[in-house]
Scaffold this active site. Structure first.
Site, PDB file in Angstrom:
ATOM      1  N   TYR A 125      52.304  37.871 -12.162  1.00 19.30           N
ATOM      2  CA  TYR A 125      51.042  37.136 -12.238  1.00 19.30           C
ATOM      3  C   TYR A 125      50.653  36.894 -13.702  1.00 19.30           C
ATOM      4  O   TYR A 125      49.495  36.952 -14.074  1.00 19.30           O
ATOM      5  CB  TYR A 125      49.907  37.856 -11.497  1.00 19.30           C
ATOM      6  CG  TYR A 125      50.145  37.998 -10.018  1.00 19.30           C
ATOM      7  CD1 TYR A 125      50.065  36.890  -9.180  1.00 19.30           C
ATOM      8  CD2 TYR A 125      50.461  39.229  -9.460  1.00 19.30           C
ATOM      9  CE1 TYR A 125      50.292  37.006  -7.821  1.00 19.30           C
ATOM     10  CE2 TYR A 125      50.688  39.357  -8.099  1.00 19.30           C
ATOM     11  CZ  TYR A 125      50.612  38.244  -7.284  1.00 19.30           C
ATOM     12  OH  TYR A 125      50.833  38.359  -5.934  1.00 19.30           O
ATOM     13  N   GLY A 126      51.653  36.610 -14.531  1.00 16.21           N
ATOM     14  CA  GLY A 126      51.425  36.423 -15.954  1.00 16.21           C
ATOM     15  C   GLY A 126      51.084  35.008 -16.374  1.00 16.21           C
ATOM     16  O   GLY A 126      50.891  34.757 -17.557  1.00 16.21           O
ATOM     17  N   ASN A 127      51.013  34.068 -15.440  1.00 10.41           N
ATOM     18  CA  ASN A 127      50.717  32.674 -15.772  1.00 10.41           C
ATOM     19  C   ASN A 127      49.248  32.511 -16.163  1.00 10.41           C
ATOM     20  O   ASN A 127      48.379  33.132 -15.575  1.00 10.41           O
ATOM     21  CB  ASN A 127      50.968  31.770 -14.548  1.00 10.41           C
ATOM     22  CG  ASN A 127      52.311  32.034 -13.930  1.00 10.41           C
ATOM     23  OD1 ASN A 127      53.334  31.853 -14.563  1.00 10.41           O
ATOM     24  ND2 ASN A 127      52.316  32.485 -12.684  1.00 10.41           N
TER      25      ASN A 127
ATOM     26  N   HIS B 179      40.508  16.038 -24.244  1.00 10.43           N
ATOM     27  CA  HIS B 179      39.497  16.914 -23.641  1.00 10.43           C
ATOM     28  C   HIS B 179      39.676  16.953 -22.128  1.00 10.43           C
ATOM     29  O   HIS B 179      39.796  15.922 -21.482  1.00 10.43           O
ATOM     30  CB  HIS B 179      38.093  16.411 -23.983  1.00 10.43           C
ATOM     31  CG  HIS B 179      37.019  17.161 -23.284  1.00 10.43           C
ATOM     32  ND1 HIS B 179      36.222  16.575 -22.339  1.00 10.43           N
ATOM     33  CD2 HIS B 179      36.639  18.452 -23.358  1.00 10.43           C
ATOM     34  CE1 HIS B 179      35.375  17.478 -21.878  1.00 10.43           C
ATOM     35  NE2 HIS B 179      35.614  18.626 -22.484  1.00 10.43           N
TER      36      HIS B 179
ATOM     37  N   ASP C 111      55.025  32.329 -16.711  1.00  7.89           N
ATOM     38  CA  ASP C 111      55.950  33.453 -16.813  1.00  7.89           C
ATOM     39  C   ASP C 111      57.335  33.022 -16.332  1.00  7.89           C
ATOM     40  O   ASP C 111      57.519  31.906 -15.829  1.00  7.89           O
ATOM     41  CB  ASP C 111      55.411  34.679 -16.060  1.00  7.89           C
ATOM     42  CG  ASP C 111      55.280  34.489 -14.556  1.00  7.89           C
ATOM     43  OD1 ASP C 111      56.077  33.749 -13.948  1.00  7.89           O
ATOM     44  OD2 ASP C 111      54.377  35.112 -13.978  1.00  7.89           O
TER      45      ASP C 111
ATOM     46  N   ARG D 255      47.286  31.450  -5.280  1.00  4.34           N
ATOM     47  CA  ARG D 255      48.610  31.053  -5.769  1.00  4.34           C
ATOM     48  C   ARG D 255      48.892  29.571  -5.567  1.00  4.34           C
ATOM     49  O   ARG D 255      49.327  28.873  -6.485  1.00  4.34           O
ATOM     50  CB  ARG D 255      49.657  31.908  -5.052  1.00  4.34           C
ATOM     51  CG  ARG D 255      51.062  31.546  -5.339  1.00  4.34           C
ATOM     52  CD  ARG D 255      51.983  32.505  -4.585  1.00  4.34           C
ATOM     53  NE  ARG D 255      53.249  31.864  -4.329  1.00  4.34           N
ATOM     54  CZ  ARG D 255      54.019  32.124  -3.303  1.00  4.34           C
ATOM     55  NH1 ARG D 255      53.646  33.011  -2.405  1.00  4.34           N
ATOM     56  NH2 ARG D 255      55.157  31.525  -3.155  1.00  4.34           N
TER      57      ARG D 255
END
Length: 148
Positions: A130-132, A22, A30, A108
């Site tokens: 910016y796909g992370n 947890h 990306d 970032r």
């Protein structure tokens, strides 16, 4: 091969998801992300898109309900986000966790710091800018084992 586990979930990724507790975080990165520079535990899922991995992970993984469970990188000044990327991810997320809110967006460099302390980084074949996305693991609901 195991029943009920999508083929995009490698044995290594299944092990990591199981070992997480947890509050632990995992980054689905990306192709542009400096995963090996920011974290020592990097898994490879080359060729896979993040939405596909979300669809494989979320049936196995409870998202945190005490803190924002999703974090994405905000655009750098002068840059723009493509809203379709988040929409695409949220479609996969809502298929398994319908009440999940939109990701929190952070700077970032703040995202890089979160990735440094993440349990693991999964490098994907995602090409979206910016796909992370970072997932925070929650508590698995208790299963009632009472047979009455």
């Amino acid at each position: 091969m195991l029943k009920g586990i999508k083929p995009c979930i490698s044995p290594e990724l299944l092990k990591v998801l199981s070992e997480m507790g947890h509050g632990d975080e995992i980054v689905l990165a990306d192709v542009h992300f400096p995963g090996h520079s920011v974290n020592s535990r990097v898994l490879r899922s080359d060729g896979l898109r993040i939405a596909e991995l979300l669809d494989g992970i979320l049936p196995l993984f409870e998202l945190d309900s005490y803190a924002p469970p999703l974090v994405m990188m905000a655009a750098v000044a002068g840059d723009r986000l493509d809203p379709a990327v988040e929409e695409f991810y949220m479609k996969s997320i809502h298929a398994h966790a319908p009440r999940t809110k939109a990701p929190e967006r952070i700077d970032r460099f703040a995202f890089y710091e979160r990735a440094r302390t993440a349990f693991a980084v999964v490098m994907t074949g995602e090409t979206a800018k910016y796909g992370n996305i970072l997932l925070k693991k929650g508590v698995t609901p208790q299963i009632n084992t009472n047979n009455s």
